[in-house]
Scaffold this motif. Structure first.
Motif, PDB file in Angstrom:
ATOM      1  N   THR A  79       0.831  -1.203   0.000  1.00 43.70           N
ATOM      2  CA  THR A  79       0.000   0.000   0.000  1.00 43.70           C
ATOM      3  C   THR A  79       0.862   1.248   0.000  1.00 43.70           C
ATOM      4  O   THR A  79       0.548   2.237  -0.662  1.00 43.70           O
ATOM      5  N   ASP A  80       1.969   1.197   0.731  1.00 40.53           N
ATOM      6  CA  ASP A  80       2.882   2.339   0.736  1.00 40.53           C
ATOM      7  C   ASP A  80       3.481   2.550  -0.654  1.00 40.53           C
ATOM      8  O   ASP A  80       3.593   3.677  -1.123  1.00 40.53           O
ATOM      9  N   ARG A  81       3.846   1.461  -1.314  1.00 43.51           N
ATOM     10  CA  ARG A  81       4.372   1.565  -2.684  1.00 43.51           C
ATOM     11  C   ARG A  81       3.305   2.112  -3.630  1.00 43.51           C
ATOM     12  O   ARG A  81       3.597   2.902  -4.516  1.00 43.51           O
ATOM     13  N   LEU A  82       2.053   1.667  -3.424  1.00 47.00           N
ATOM     14  CA  LEU A  82       0.956   2.175  -4.253  1.00 47.00           C
ATOM     15  C   LEU A  82       0.800   3.677  -4.064  1.00 47.00           C
ATOM     16  O   LEU A  82       0.641   4.418  -5.035  1.00 47.00           O
ATOM     17  N   ALA A  83       0.869   4.142  -2.821  1.00 49.05           N
ATOM     18  CA  ALA A  83       0.746   5.576  -2.554  1.00 49.05           C
ATOM     19  C   ALA A  83       1.871   6.346  -3.229  1.00 49.05           C
ATOM     20  O   ALA A  83       1.638   7.407  -3.820  1.00 49.05           O
ATOM     21  N   GLU A 132      -8.358   4.312   2.000  1.00 50.42           N
ATOM     22  CA  GLU A 132      -9.009   3.541   3.064  1.00 50.42           C
ATOM     23  C   GLU A 132      -8.043   2.551   3.696  1.00 50.42           C
ATOM     24  O   GLU A 132      -8.042   2.360   4.912  1.00 50.42           O
ATOM     25  N   THR A 133      -7.219   1.901   2.890  1.00 49.25           N
ATOM     26  CA  THR A 133      -6.240   0.957   3.429  1.00 49.25           C
ATOM     27  C   THR A 133      -5.235   1.681   4.308  1.00 49.25           C
ATOM     28  O   THR A 133      -4.909   1.216   5.403  1.00 49.25           O
ATOM     29  N   LEU A 134      -4.753   2.829   3.865  1.00 47.64           N
ATOM     30  CA  LEU A 134      -3.815   3.612   4.671  1.00 47.64           C
ATOM     31  C   LEU A 134      -4.462   4.072   5.970  1.00 47.64           C
ATOM     32  O   LEU A 134      -3.836   4.063   7.022  1.00 47.64           O
ATOM     33  N   ARG A 135      -5.718   4.464   5.902  1.00 43.15           N
ATOM     34  CA  ARG A 135      -6.420   4.908   7.103  1.00 43.15           C
ATOM     35  C   ARG A 135      -6.531   3.771   8.122  1.00 43.15           C
ATOM     36  O   ARG A 135      -6.290   3.954   9.312  1.00 43.15           O
ATOM     37  N   ARG A 136      -6.857   2.587   7.648  1.00 42.85           N
ATOM     38  CA  ARG A 136      -6.983   1.438   8.550  1.00 42.85           C
ATOM     39  C   ARG A 136      -5.645   1.008   9.125  1.00 42.85           C
ATOM     40  O   ARG A 136      -5.575   0.506  10.236  1.00 42.85           O
ATOM     41  N   GLU A 137      -4.577   1.199   8.373  1.00 46.57           N
ATOM     42  CA  GLU A 137      -3.257   0.726   8.800  1.00 46.57           C
ATOM     43  C   GLU A 137      -2.506   1.707   9.681  1.00 46.57           C
ATOM     44  O   GLU A 137      -1.493   1.344  10.257  1.00 46.57           O
ATOM     45  N   THR A 138      -2.965   2.930   9.749  1.00 54.03           N
ATOM     46  CA  THR A 138      -2.229   3.928  10.513  1.00 54.03           C
ATOM     47  C   THR A 138      -2.100   3.483  11.956  1.00 54.03           C
ATOM     48  O   THR A 138      -3.074   3.166  12.609  1.00 54.03           O
ATOM     49  N   ARG A 139      -0.875   3.480  12.436  1.00 54.04           N
ATOM     50  CA  ARG A 139      -0.591   2.995  13.782  1.00 54.04           C
ATOM     51  C   ARG A 139      -0.644   4.088  14.832  1.00 54.04           C
ATOM     52  O   ARG A 139      -0.524   3.815  16.002  1.00 54.04           O
ATOM     53  N   ARG A 140      -0.760   5.323  14.406  1.00 53.41           N
ATOM     54  CA  ARG A 140      -0.750   6.409  15.375  1.00 53.41           C
ATOM     55  C   ARG A 140      -1.909   6.269  16.343  1.00 53.41           C
ATOM     56  O   ARG A 140      -3.062   6.252  15.926  1.00 53.41           O
TER      57      ARG A 140
END
Length: 180
Positions: free
Chosen positions: A18-22, A127-135
Motif C-alpha cells: 500500500t505504501d508503494r501504491l501511494a 481507506e487501506t492507509l487509514r486502517r493501517e495507521t498505527r498512530r
C-alpha cells in the motif's frame, strides 16, 4: 544504509504494498500534472471541452502539488484523500461536456471511465492507509473545570483597583470630548 521495508515502517504503515501504491500514485500525479500543463489545449480539444484550458492547467498544478505531497509526507493518507477530491473535481469538469453538441463524446466517455477507475484505486489506497495507521489517537484534554482564574474568581475582584494606567494607554487629550 536502508533496509527493505524501512520506508513503510518509517511512515507507520505495515503494508509495504500500500505504501508503494501511494508512492506510485504520487509519481502518477506528477506525470499527469505535467501533461495537463503542457498539453491542455490538445487535451481539451480532444475531449470536446474547448475553452477549459486554463482550468486544466490549474488542475495540473494541483496534481503536481498532490504528487509532491504524497512523495514527501510521512503519512501519505491525507494526500491520497486529496487525490480523491481532485478526481471528483475532474469528473465534474468532464461531466460538463456530456451534451449532444459534443463531437468528442466517445473520447470524453473513455476519459471519464479512466478517471473513475483511478478514483476507485485512490479510494482503496486511502481507506487501506487509514486502517493501517498505527498512530494512537490522543484523548482530548478536559478543560471543563477550568475558569481562567488561577486563584479563583473571588480573589480577582478588586485586584486592579490600585492600577496606575500608563499614559500610553490613556485617551489622548485631543480626543477627549471635554476638559477634565
Amino acid at each position: 544504509m536502508r533496509y527493505e521495508g524501512e520506508r513503510s515502517r518509517r511512515r507507520g504503515h505495515p503494508d509495504e504494498a500500500t505504501d508503494r501504491l501511494a508512492r506510485g500514485l504520487g509519481w502518477f500525479s506528477i506525470g499527469l500534472g505535467l501533461f495537463e500543463l503542457a498539453a491542455a489545449r490538445s487535451l481539451t480539444r480532444n475531449l470536446g471541452l474547448d475553452g477549459q484550458e486554463d482550468l486544466v492547467r490549474a488542475y495540473g498544478v494541483r496534481e503536481i502539488g498532490t504528487g509532491i505531497g504524497l512523495l514527501a509526507a510521512e503519512d501519505p493518507a491525507p494526500w491520497v484523500w486529496g487525490r480523491v477530491a481532485g478526481d471528483v473535481l475532474d469528473l465534474a469538469t468532464l461531466a460538463t461536456g456530456l451534451h449532444g453538441r459534443n463531437r468528442r463524446l466517445d473520447n470524453l466517455t473513455i476519459a471519464m471511465a479512466a478517471v473513475a477507475g483511478v478514483t476507485a484505486l485512490d479510494v482503496v489506497c486511502a481507506e487501506t492507509l487509514r486502517r493501517e495507521t498505527r498512530r494512537p489517537l490522543r484523548p482530548l484534554a478536559d478543560y471543563r473545570g477550568r475558569t481562567g482564574y488561577p486563584k479563583g474568581i473571588r480573589a480577582s475582584h478588586g485586584a486592579a483597583r490600585d492600577l496606575d494606567v500608563p499614559r500610553a494607554f490613556r485617551t489622548p487629550d485631543a480626543l477627549r470630548p471635554y476638559a477634565a
